[in-house]
Design an enzyme around this catalytic site. Structure first.
Site, PDB file in Angstrom:
ATOM      1  N   THR A 106       0.823  -1.221   0.000  1.00  0.00           N
ATOM      2  CA  THR A 106       0.000   0.000   0.000  1.00  0.00           C
ATOM      3  C   THR A 106       0.851   1.262   0.000  1.00  0.00           C
ATOM      4  O   THR A 106       0.315   2.360  -0.113  1.00  0.00           O
ATOM      5  CB  THR A 106      -0.938   0.030   1.226  1.00  0.00           C
ATOM      6  OG1 THR A 106      -0.144  -0.080   2.408  1.00  0.00           O
ATOM      7  CG2 THR A 106      -1.951  -1.103   1.188  1.00  0.00           C
TER       8      THR A 106
ATOM      9  N   VAL B 115      -0.531  -8.908   8.736  1.00  0.00           N
ATOM     10  CA  VAL B 115       0.421 -10.039   8.770  1.00  0.00           C
ATOM     11  C   VAL B 115       0.668 -10.558  10.185  1.00  0.00           C
ATOM     12  O   VAL B 115       1.180 -11.656  10.358  1.00  0.00           O
ATOM     13  CB  VAL B 115       1.792  -9.708   8.115  1.00  0.00           C
ATOM     14  CG1 VAL B 115       1.677  -9.509   6.624  1.00  0.00           C
ATOM     15  CG2 VAL B 115       2.486  -8.550   8.781  1.00  0.00           C
TER      16      VAL B 115
ATOM     17  N   SER C 112      17.435  -4.974   5.985  1.00  0.00           N
ATOM     18  CA  SER C 112      17.826  -3.566   6.192  1.00  0.00           C
ATOM     19  C   SER C 112      19.305  -3.511   6.572  1.00  0.00           C
ATOM     20  O   SER C 112      19.857  -4.491   7.091  1.00  0.00           O
ATOM     21  CB  SER C 112      17.005  -2.973   7.344  1.00  0.00           C
ATOM     22  OG  SER C 112      17.458  -1.674   7.675  1.00  0.00           O
TER      23      SER C 112
ATOM     24  N   TYR D 158      14.101  -2.707  16.659  1.00  0.00           N
ATOM     25  CA  TYR D 158      13.940  -2.724  15.195  1.00  0.00           C
ATOM     26  C   TYR D 158      15.128  -3.448  14.567  1.00  0.00           C
ATOM     27  O   TYR D 158      14.957  -4.320  13.712  1.00  0.00           O
ATOM     28  CB  TYR D 158      13.812  -1.296  14.630  1.00  0.00           C
ATOM     29  CG  TYR D 158      13.738  -1.308  13.119  1.00  0.00           C
ATOM     30  CD1 TYR D 158      12.623  -1.850  12.471  1.00  0.00           C
ATOM     31  CD2 TYR D 158      14.783  -0.822  12.340  1.00  0.00           C
ATOM     32  CE1 TYR D 158      12.557  -1.898  11.078  1.00  0.00           C
ATOM     33  CE2 TYR D 158      14.721  -0.862  10.942  1.00  0.00           C
ATOM     34  CZ  TYR D 158      13.610  -1.396  10.319  1.00  0.00           C
ATOM     35  OH  TYR D 158      13.548  -1.459   8.946  1.00  0.00           O
TER      36      TYR D 158
ATOM     37  N   LYS E  88      15.443  -6.992  12.239  1.00  0.00           N
ATOM     38  CA  LYS E  88      16.068  -7.099  10.914  1.00  0.00           C
ATOM     39  C   LYS E  88      17.273  -8.057  10.952  1.00  0.00           C
ATOM     40  O   LYS E  88      17.589  -8.688   9.936  1.00  0.00           O
ATOM     41  CB  LYS E  88      16.440  -5.704  10.396  1.00  0.00           C
ATOM     42  CG  LYS E  88      15.205  -4.871  10.033  1.00  0.00           C
ATOM     43  CD  LYS E  88      14.365  -5.525   8.917  1.00  0.00           C
ATOM     44  CE  LYS E  88      13.157  -4.720   8.507  1.00  0.00           C
ATOM     45  NZ  LYS E  88      12.386  -5.332   7.416  1.00  0.00           N
TER      46      LYS E  88
ATOM     47  N   PHE F 143       8.095   5.176   5.987  1.00  0.00           N
ATOM     48  CA  PHE F 143       8.747   4.472   7.095  1.00  0.00           C
ATOM     49  C   PHE F 143       8.932   5.354   8.340  1.00  0.00           C
ATOM     50  O   PHE F 143       8.543   4.971   9.451  1.00  0.00           O
ATOM     51  CB  PHE F 143      10.097   3.946   6.595  1.00  0.00           C
ATOM     52  CG  PHE F 143      10.931   3.255   7.633  1.00  0.00           C
ATOM     53  CD1 PHE F 143      10.727   1.918   7.930  1.00  0.00           C
ATOM     54  CD2 PHE F 143      11.934   3.944   8.309  1.00  0.00           C
ATOM     55  CE1 PHE F 143      11.507   1.282   8.893  1.00  0.00           C
ATOM     56  CE2 PHE F 143      12.707   3.314   9.269  1.00  0.00           C
ATOM     57  CZ  PHE F 143      12.502   1.981   9.561  1.00  0.00           C
TER      58      PHE F 143
HETATM   59  P1  NDP Z   1       6.162   2.089   4.334  1.00  0.00           P
HETATM   60  O1  NDP Z   1       5.666   2.495   5.667  1.00  0.00           O
HETATM   61  O2  NDP Z   1       6.058   3.052   3.221  1.00  0.00           O
HETATM   62  O3  NDP Z   1       5.431   0.722   3.888  1.00  0.00           O
HETATM   63  C1  NDP Z   1       5.222  -0.326   4.803  1.00  0.00           C
HETATM   64  C2  NDP Z   1       4.222  -1.315   4.228  1.00  0.00           C
HETATM   65  O4  NDP Z   1       4.086  -2.395   5.166  1.00  0.00           O
HETATM   66  C3  NDP Z   1       2.843  -0.714   4.025  1.00  0.00           C
HETATM   67  O5  NDP Z   1       2.312  -1.171   2.803  1.00  0.00           O
HETATM   68  C4  NDP Z   1       2.033  -1.275   5.182  1.00  0.00           C
HETATM   69  O6  NDP Z   1       0.685  -1.480   4.785  1.00  0.00           O
HETATM   70  C5  NDP Z   1       2.724  -2.636   5.404  1.00  0.00           C
HETATM   71  N1  NDP Z   1       2.493  -3.119   6.763  1.00  0.00           N
HETATM   72  C6  NDP Z   1       2.974  -2.604   7.915  1.00  0.00           C
HETATM   73  N2  NDP Z   1       2.478  -3.285   8.959  1.00  0.00           N
HETATM   74  C7  NDP Z   1       1.664  -4.256   8.447  1.00  0.00           C
HETATM   75  C8  NDP Z   1       0.844  -5.261   9.015  1.00  0.00           C
HETATM   76  N3  NDP Z   1       0.765  -5.441  10.355  1.00  0.00           N
HETATM   77  N4  NDP Z   1       0.132  -6.056   8.205  1.00  0.00           N
HETATM   78  C9  NDP Z   1       0.188  -5.885   6.876  1.00  0.00           C
HETATM   79  N5  NDP Z   1       0.946  -4.962   6.258  1.00  0.00           N
HETATM   80  C10 NDP Z   1       1.663  -4.139   7.049  1.00  0.00           C
HETATM   81  O7  NDP Z   1       7.671   1.650   4.559  1.00  0.00           O
HETATM   82  P2  NDP Z   1       8.780   1.040   3.567  1.00  0.00           P
HETATM   83  O8  NDP Z   1       8.258   0.816   2.229  1.00  0.00           O
HETATM   84  O9  NDP Z   1       9.996   1.853   3.747  1.00  0.00           O
HETATM   85  O10 NDP Z   1       9.036  -0.348   4.315  1.00  0.00           O
HETATM   86  C11 NDP Z   1       8.936  -1.606   3.690  1.00  0.00           C
HETATM   87  C12 NDP Z   1       9.939  -2.541   4.311  1.00  0.00           C
HETATM   88  O11 NDP Z   1      11.240  -2.048   4.087  1.00  0.00           O
HETATM   89  C13 NDP Z   1       9.817  -2.711   5.823  1.00  0.00           C
HETATM   90  O12 NDP Z   1      10.039  -4.074   6.125  1.00  0.00           O
HETATM   91  C14 NDP Z   1      10.942  -1.848   6.371  1.00  0.00           C
HETATM   92  O13 NDP Z   1      11.391  -2.315   7.609  1.00  0.00           O
HETATM   93  C15 NDP Z   1      11.978  -2.043   5.285  1.00  0.00           C
HETATM   94  N6  NDP Z   1      13.029  -1.043   5.175  1.00  0.00           N
HETATM   95  C16 NDP Z   1      12.740   0.286   5.031  1.00  0.00           C
HETATM   96  C17 NDP Z   1      13.763   1.196   4.879  1.00  0.00           C
HETATM   97  C18 NDP Z   1      13.535   2.662   4.769  1.00  0.00           C
HETATM   98  O14 NDP Z   1      14.447   3.439   5.089  1.00  0.00           O
HETATM   99  N7  NDP Z   1      12.387   3.106   4.309  1.00  0.00           N
HETATM  100  C19 NDP Z   1      15.165   0.757   4.784  1.00  0.00           C
HETATM  101  C20 NDP Z   1      15.353  -0.658   4.981  1.00  0.00           C
HETATM  102  C21 NDP Z   1      14.318  -1.503   5.127  1.00  0.00           C
HETATM  103  P3  NDP Z   1      -0.606  -1.139   5.684  1.00  0.00           P
HETATM  104  O15 NDP Z   1      -0.232  -0.012   6.591  1.00  0.00           O
HETATM  105  O16 NDP Z   1      -1.652  -0.785   4.671  1.00  0.00           O
HETATM  106  O17 NDP Z   1      -0.909  -2.408   6.398  1.00  0.00           O
HETATM  107  C1  8X3 Z   2      15.342   1.259   7.752  1.00  0.00           C
HETATM  108  C2  8X3 Z   2      16.660   1.909   7.660  1.00  0.00           C
HETATM  109  O1  8X3 Z   2      18.398   3.148   9.034  1.00  0.00           O
HETATM  110  O2  8X3 Z   2      16.112   3.922   9.177  1.00  0.00           O
HETATM  111  O3  8X3 Z   2      15.493  -0.099   7.940  1.00  0.00           O
HETATM  112  O4  8X3 Z   2      16.761   1.847  10.222  1.00  0.00           O
HETATM  113  S1  8X3 Z   2      16.996   2.739   9.103  1.00  0.00           S
END
Ligand code: NDP
Ligand code: 8X3
Length: 274
Positions: A11, A61, A140, A153, A157, A190
């Site tokens: 999403t 999830v 991550s 967190y 990871k 995020f």
């Molecule tokens: P966003 O917040 O933009 O997206 C997170 C997504 O995860 C949303 O679609 C949300 O959907 C879904 N989500 C969260 N909790 C649940 C749940 N309980 N059930 C179902 N879906 C869930 O963040 P990112 O795209 O940045 O994050 C995606 C992944 O990447 C994560 O695992 C994050 O830890 C990882 N990550 C992010 C980084 C960053 O700096 N942005 C760097 C490294 C890793 P909804 O809320 O609709 O349920």
């Molecule tokens: C997300 C990257 O550095 O914000 O996993 O934790 S950081």
């Protein structure tokens, strides 16, 4: 036959960008998340723009029964799943271990670790029966090095890192690829989620950093997924130019300008000038 990808957490952020990237390339895309309105909007957009089938699955999830019900239903709708992207995840809060909010800890552990396991447990048997497939786990840099106040967190990871290795070993005989993509700081929702809607604080994380974008991760997922059949990237870490690791980053303004020509052509410091 057309290929199918299942992406958790589509999403927003990485998941949404990955869905767009694979839809553009003709995949049937199964998108999940808790926000039904966003799932429907994305489905409409991708179907109209790319003429592909999009299946939406609205579930949390963290809820094992919801995961099982949604994915059991999905398996009646698609013949095969070529790729699973375990992406749904979040950080909640940023506090020292003695002051952390235990509800936040549970949310992160339940989502990032248990949620990933619930989904994988449903899809891995299907891939095993197919004797092919690709699981892409979004880890991550926080799963490589712990940073200040990142404690739980980071621990989730690190768990993804361990599970990625475990999946690769366990699924090795079945021709299933397993890849961890470990991004550094990327500007998605995020930090807005981590700081519970504090948009200024979230923006501040990425200010003058030129961070990764969701589309960068989608490009990398596409690259990993389109390598020759005998090639598997097991683990890939990617950061923006101004970030070296989970705890070393600089602002754009701290980048050094080119050296003046005479300094540049002279001997390097510490080198004999013969
Ligand atoms: P966003 O917040 O933009 O997206 C997170 C997504 O995860 C949303 O679609 C949300 O959907 C879904 N989500 C969260 N909790 C649940 C749940 N309980 N059930 C179902 N879906 C869930 O963040 P990112 O795209 O940045 O994050 C995606 C992944 O990447 C994560 O695992 C994050 O830890 C990882 N990550 C992010 C980084 C960053 O700096 N942005 C760097 C490294 C890793 P909804 O809320 O609709 O349920
Ligand atoms: C997300 C990257 O550095 O914000 O996993 O934790 S950081």
């Amino acid at each position: 036959m057309g290929k199918t990808i299942l992406i958790t957490g589509a999403t927003s952020g990485f998941g949404k960008a990955i869905a767009e990237r694979f839809a553009k390339n003709g995949y049937t895309v199964c998108i999940t998340g808790r926000r039904e309105d966003r799932l429907q909007t994305l489905k409409g957009q991708l179907e109209q723009q790319y003429g592909v089938s999009v299946i939406t699955l609205c579930f949390d999830v963290r809820d094992r029964k919801q995961v099982e019900a949604a994915l059991t239903e999905l398996k009646t709708q698609v013949k095969a799943i070529d790729i699973l992207v375990n992406n749904a995840g979040l950080a909640a809060g940023l506090a020292t271990i003695d002051e952390g909010n235990i509800d936040d800890w549970e949310t992160m552990i339940d989502t990032n670790v248990k949620g990933l396991l619930y989904v994988t447990r449903q899809i891995a048997p299907l891939m095993k029966a197919q004797a092919y497939g690709h699981i892409i786990n979004i880890g991550s840099t926080a799963g490589k090095q712990v940073y200040k106040n990142g404690n739980v967190y980071c621990a989730t990871k690190f768990a993804v890192e361990a599970l990625n290795q475990a999946m690769r070993i366990d699924l090795l005989p079945y021709g299933i690829k397993v890849t961890a993509i470990n991004p550094g700081m990327a500007e998605t929702e995020f930090s807005l989620v981590r700081f519970k809607g504090d948009a200024d604080r979230a923006r501040g994380v990425y200010a003058d950093l030129n961070p990764l974008r969701a589309e960068d991760i989608a490009d990398i997922a596409w690259y990993c997924a389109t390598l020759p059949p005998h090639v598997c990237i097991n683990d890939l870490t990617v950061t923006c130019l101004t970030q070296a690791s989970g705890f070393y980053s600089i602002k754009e303004a701290e980048r050094k300008p080119p050296s003046p020509p005479d300094e540049k052509s002279g001997p390097c410091a510490g080198e004999p000038s013969i």
